[in-house]
Scaffold this active site. Structure first.
Site, short mmCIF file in Angstrom:
data_model
loop_
_atom_site.label_atom_id
_atom_site.label_comp_id
_atom_site.label_asym_id
_atom_site.label_seq_id
_atom_site.Cartn_x
_atom_site.Cartn_y
_atom_site.Cartn_z
N SER A 25 -5.84 3.22 3.20
CA SER A 25 -6.55 4.45 3.78
C SER A 25 -7.48 4.09 4.68
CB SER A 25 -7.08 5.15 2.21
OG SER A 25 -7.71 6.27 2.44
N GLU A 71 1.01 12.18 -0.69
CA GLU A 71 -0.02 11.67 -0.26
C GLU A 71 -1.13 12.66 -1.06
OE1 GLU A 71 -1.30 8.97 1.29
OE2 GLU A 71 0.29 7.91 2.10
N HIS A 119 -1.58 9.35 -2.78
CA HIS A 119 -2.16 8.54 -2.16
C HIS A 119 -3.12 7.46 -3.31
CE1 HIS A 119 -4.84 7.72 1.38
NE2 HIS A 119 -5.94 7.88 0.58
#
Length: 509
Positions: free
Chosen positions: A200, A316, A416
């Site tokens: 990220s 995600e 995610h």
């Protein structure tokens, strides 16, 4: 105990005390003493730098005494209260090594944590390096650095006394990599085979460093996991954010030097004049440390010789848009387009997008289309842009996608952060979506082997990894990571082409 309290307690307490038989390693900053744990030598909380507020970091004075490195250093101050023991004095790193002696020549894997540019810490148990170091015979390093206002408040346009403030957090990471270059051989690592990897925001920090002249030559391979930085914050927008932040605190730039860190964190509640919501902080095109955008108008020439893996997860946005939230629970065909719109970073008519998905996938529910479209139109386009740019430049590039579905939270799919636990082997850590079943263990071994092989040979192919071609146009070869991983060409071509009809705008630019 919930995860937040677990993390706070873990950061506040020493994990183990040093004893007489523990390893001592000489460094450029003095000797450090670690501990022996499960066949590894572990060093937590090695100070690599220090800095005055809003200034570039510097290496600390060497110590004449042996310094114990047995607990994590502080995390950067941040909103949310997730980590105990936060401090601006947060420039510390951690090392896991199979043998802390010079001459080991093991590949070095340096991890940079996520949390955008505002939150996060490598004190998180998901980032523990012991499994990766032991299973793959590598040296693992994890790094904390300054975040949010402390690392990225762009004051240079408002006060010449703070010329480095907009990229101070990036400069911290560069200083940490210089420490690795100068010291990692003493821990059994090979300073000529340094891989940086990050998830990220950590991936975005890496993408940014690939275009920073000060970082040139400090790492030799790169892996970004659901983290892209096509463009950095423009200096005009960054200055407007600094003004909004100062107005919220009713302060001048010089006043910030005497404010307690808690007050500076409170100022992050200022409304962002560009994006709305809390004020954004991130790297700035300041023409001193960052002189062009990382991947615009093309892949930065500085980075073309650095082999790179780019990855994402299949679902995600299931990681940060809660499936149990009212927004998702009450989705129906009448409100789907309206609720998708704020989540998209590609400006296409939401009702038109819904119609395209319904025509293509007539059996999909509103919830499934919501997550598919927000992932493809928010979290994925930056990666496609970066991978395509590198392919056009002939830069060695590989792409993966995590398809492994969470067995512990099925509605999360492959969200995610899923690849953090897979890459570190921390399947049972708080915050992991993977579970500890055989499928998760197989997927984890695949990703760990690929990353470690990449660090070792600049090629992720090897034992335990399906044959994985470089990402080239028009094939767009992608490794689909699952309990039974496989490679496929352009596996989401329809969605890629759908969202390529409009430009992607990097949030914060």
């Amino acid at each position: 105990m919930d995860r937040r309290r677990f993390l706070a307690a873990a950061a506040a307490l020493p994990l183990v005390a040093a004893t007489a038989g523990d390893p001592v390693v000489p460094t450029t900053l003095g000797r450090v003493r670690g501990t022996r744990e499960g066949g590894l030598a572990v060093f937590r909380g090695i100070q690599y730098g220090g800095a005055d507020r809003f200034q570039a970091p510097r290496a600390p004075w060497p110590s004449k005494e042996v310094v114990d490195a047995v607990r994590f250093g502080p995390s950067s101050p941040q909103r949310g209260g997730r980590y105990a023991g936060t401090s601006e004095d947060c420039l510390y790193l951690n090392v896991w090594t199979p043998d802390p002696r010079a001459g080991g020549r093991r590949p070095v894997m340096v991890y940079i944590h996520g949390g955008a540019y505002s939150t996060g810490s490598v004190a998180d148990p998901l980032n523990d390096g012991r499994h990766l170091a032991a299973a793959e015979d590598v040296v693992v390093v994890t790094v904390n650095h300054r975040l949010n206002v402390f690392g990225y408040l762009y004051l240079a346009a408002l006060d010449p006394r703070f010329p480095d403030s907009g990229n101070a957090g990036q400069l911290d990471l560069i200083l940490a990599l210089k420490w690795v270059r100068d010291n990692i051989a003493a821990f059994g690592g090979d300073p000529s085979r340094v891989l940086v990897f990050g998830q990220s925001g950590g991936g975005a920090k890496i993408a940014t460093m690939m275009g920073m002249p000060a970082a040139a030559g400090l790492f030799h391979r790169a892996v970004t996991m659901s983290g892209q930085q096509v463009t950095a914050s423009g200096p005009i927008n960054a200055a407007a954010r600094a003004r909004a932040y100062l107005a919220y605190l009713k302060a001048r730039p010089i006043d910030l030097l005497s404010m307690p860190q808690e007050r500076l964190v409170e100022g992050l509640a200022a409304t962002d004049p560009v994006l709305g919501g809390g004020v954004y902080m991130g790297p700035v095109l300041d023409m001193k440390w960052l002189t062009r955008h990382p991947f615009w108008p093309d892949a930065n020439p500085q980075s073309k010789a650095v082999p790179m893996i780019l990855g994402n997860t299949r679902d995600e946005t299931r990681g940060f848009i809660d499936p149990d939230s009212e927004k998702v629970r009450t989705l129906d065909w009448d409100n789907l387009a309206e609720r998708m719109a704020p989540e998209l970073r590609v400006d296409l008519p939401p009702d038109w997008l819904v119609a395209q998905y319904r025509r293509r996938f007539p059996d999909w529910s509103p919830e499934r289309i919501f997550y598919a479209a927000t992932t493809a139109g928010r979290s994925w386009p930056g990666q496609v842009i970066e991978a395509d740019a590198r392919a056009r430049a002939g830069a060695p590039t590989w792409v993966y996608q995590v398809d492994f579905q969470s067995p512990t939270q099925p509605r999360r799919g492959a969200p995610h952060t899923m690849d953090i636990a897979l890459a570190f082997g921390t399947l049972d850590a708080p915050g992991s979506f993977t579970g500890t079943g055989e499928g998760a263990r197989i997927a984890s071994r695949t990703l760990m082997s690929a990353f470690a092989g990449f660090a070792r040979r600049a090629d992720p192919n090897g034992a335990g990894v399906p044959h994985w071609d470089q990402y080239r146009l028009p094939q767009r070869a992608t490794l689909l990571v699952d309990a039974a991983s496989r490679a496929a060409d352009d596996p989401r071509r329809w969605e890629r082409e759908l969202f390529a009809r409009a430009p992607y705008i990097q949030p914060g630019s």
